[in-house]
Design an enzyme around this catalytic site. Structure first.
Site, PDB file in Angstrom:
ATOM      1  N   LEU A 164      12.412  73.865 -45.534  1.00  0.00           N
ATOM      2  CA  LEU A 164      11.595  75.070 -45.699  1.00  0.00           C
ATOM      3  C   LEU A 164      11.236  75.279 -47.174  1.00  0.00           C
ATOM      4  CD1 LEU A 164      10.415  77.358 -44.029  1.00  0.00           C
ATOM      5  CD2 LEU A 164      12.512  78.663 -44.427  1.00  0.00           C
ATOM      6  N   TRP A 212      15.128  84.803 -36.843  1.00  0.00           N
ATOM      7  CA  TRP A 212      14.687  84.324 -38.170  1.00  0.00           C
ATOM      8  C   TRP A 212      13.284  83.712 -38.145  1.00  0.00           C
ATOM      9  CZ3 TRP A 212      19.059  80.192 -39.231  1.00  0.00           C
ATOM     10  CH2 TRP A 212      18.938  79.162 -38.339  1.00  0.00           C
ATOM     11  N   GLU A 213      12.768  83.564 -39.362  1.00  0.00           N
ATOM     12  CA  GLU A 213      11.392  83.045 -39.537  1.00  0.00           C
ATOM     13  C   GLU A 213      10.391  83.890 -38.758  1.00  0.00           C
ATOM     14  OE1 GLU A 213      10.304  79.618 -40.650  1.00  0.00           O
ATOM     15  OE2 GLU A 213      12.226  79.012 -41.460  1.00  0.00           O
ATOM     16  N   GLY A 214      10.597  85.198 -38.782  1.00  0.00           N
ATOM     17  CA  GLY A 214       9.745  86.101 -38.032  1.00  0.00           C
ATOM     18  C   GLY A 214      10.377  86.396 -36.691  1.00  0.00           C
TER      19      GLY A 214
END
Ligand SMILES: Cc1cc2nc3c(=O)[nH]c(=O)nc-3n(C[C@H](O)[C@H](O)[C@H](O)COP(=O)(O)OP(=O)(O)OC[C@H]3O[C@@H](n4cnc5c(N)ncnc54)[C@H](O)[C@@H]3O)c2cc1C
Length: 404
Positions: free
Chosen positions: A95, A373-375
């Site tokens: 990431l 996570w990640e939105g």
């Protein structure tokens, strides 16, 4: 015949290699790392050495393996099938690396990505966007970057940072000008030995416990000009900027979806095999329709999630804009499927699903993070709804009109 779901021989080989690694190297250690919340350095090193870590996905011009976007989904699913927490530890640097590749100057990409790709030396990276008071509303972040001679002084706290405090390279987002709103946000790369950066609290978690999650505290942390992502030595912007890079997250979401699919598949396969062995009322529980239909639903949902993920990966590979939020659709659906399937797997095992002797309770705990996570799932729905209602395009047109 434009549509083709067959894998290439290279993809088949990678899948077999990673599956073998998952079964032989990851699974035997999964309980230990889950129980003790220990970072699986040995497994991370082995994955890096044999070329199935994030370096495999970085472009070849920066020392990476240059895997295409569909093959990287296969890799991610298989690692997560082995153990989700370890898979996160192995892949988390990807990431930060994606951020450097999206935002960085050519010089920055050469400097940082090559270091993450050195096959003889495992170096890991972390990405810090979230803060104690800005999670889903990430653009309201408060970490400041104040201009000083030769660079910036960063002050603030990054929350829930995967690999935070143990990473060799830490990418953080900070604002150089709060009055400018999102346009004031920039990415910076901080090296591990920087005296202005320290690890705060290491979090204790429900799942993916083999992965390290911690606060990162920045106190008058000096970062030189050349570590400000996307700006050349004269301070001129060269890339899409932090906002542009965040919009590119749409293209990284299929890999997160693939991780969720790996957990779901692990739970499904375990539950299926168990249901064929376990007998109640004189026959295997798989022969009771309630269990058989549950397994049928699980298999169907896993395949549907994989199709969404592979479509989004294929679009990213082709450079086709995800104009309907296809990356978010994949991440949303796969996260929800992982949760449903792992809960059902516990149900298929009955009381044995609830105890630690069997791995399905761990699969269920690991799955939950994929809705967060990640939105979060809600944010993915928000993103998709804006795409399908045409608001994103309209907002994009308005921005373009303003800029011209
Ligand atoms: C194990 C772990 C690892 C992580 N790793 C990283 C990392 O490496 N780097 C990083 O930067 N971050 C990381 N995160 C942070 C993660 O991305 C955030 O937790 C996530 O984005 C949600 O933010 P929040 O926790 O502050 O929840 P909040 O934003 O406070 O949300 C709380 C709830 O409100 C809902 N909500 C919020 N806004 C809306 C809205 N507009 N409409 C509808 N519902 C809404 C959310 O969906 C959620 O259900 C990690 C988190 C965890 C737990």
């Amino acid at each position: 015949m434009a549509l083709d779901f067959s894998l290439t021989s290279e993809q088949e080989e990678i899948r077999a290699l990673v599956r073998e690694f998952a079964v032989k190297e990851m699974r035997p250690r999964a309980d230990h790392h889950d129980e003790h919340e220990e970072t699986p350095w040995e497994v991370m090193r082995k994955a890096h050495e044999i070329g199935i870590g994030p370096a495999a996905m970085f472009p070849t011009e920066y020392g990476g393996g240059g895997l295409d976007r569909v093959t990287e989904l296969i890799l991610s699913e298989e690692l997560s099938f082995g153990d989700a927490g370890m898979a996160v530890s192995i892949l988390a640097s990807g990431l930060a690396g994606a951020g450097i590749i999206a935002m960085g100057t050519e010089e920055q990409k050469q400097r940082y990505i090559f270091r993450l790709c050195d096959p003889k030396d495992l170096r890991i990276a972390a990405m810090g966007l979230t803060e104690p008071d800005s999670g889903s509303d990430s653009l309201s972040l408060r970490t400041t970057a104040t201009r000083v001679d030769g660079g910036y002084l960063l002050n603030g706290t990054k929350q829930f940072c995967t690999n935070g405090g143990i990473a060799d390279l830490q990418v953080v987002f900070a604002t150089t000008d709060r009055s400018a709103g999102p346009a004031g946000i920039t990415g910076f790369v901080i090296e591990k030995d920087n005296p202005g950066m320290r690890q705060g609290r290491k979090e204790r978690k429900l799942g993916v416990r083999a992965s390290h999650t911690a606060q990162v505290i920045l106190e008058d942390c000096f970062v030189p000009d050349e570590a400000r992502l996307g700006f050349d030595r004269d301070g001129k912007a060269t890339g899409p900027g932090a906002i542009g890079a965040m919009l590119m997250l749409e293209a990284t979401r299929p890999a997160i979806a693939a991780g969720a699919i790996g957990i779901a598949r692990a739970a499904f396969e375990f539950a299926r095999d168990y249901s064929l062995e376990r007998e109640q009322f004189g026959k295997p529980i798989a022969k009771h329709e309630a269990i058989a239909f549950k397994l049928a639903d699980m298999a169907t949902e896993i395949d549907a999630a994989r199709l969404l993920a592979w479509r989004a990966g294929w679009m990213a590979e082709q450079g086709i804009p995800m104009a309907r939020g296809e990356g978010s659709m994949a991440k949303l659906f796969a996260g929800d499927v992982a949760m449903r399937v792992t809960v059902d797997a516990v149900q298929v095992l009955g009381g044995y699903g609830y105890i630690k002797e069997y791995p399905v309770e761990r699969f269920m705990r690991d799955a939950k993070i994929y809705q967060i996570w990640e939105g979060t799932a809600e944010i993915q729905r928000l993103v998709i709804s804006r795409y399908v209602l045409g608001e994103r395009r309209a907002a994009g047109r308005a921005r373009l009109a303003q800029a011209s």
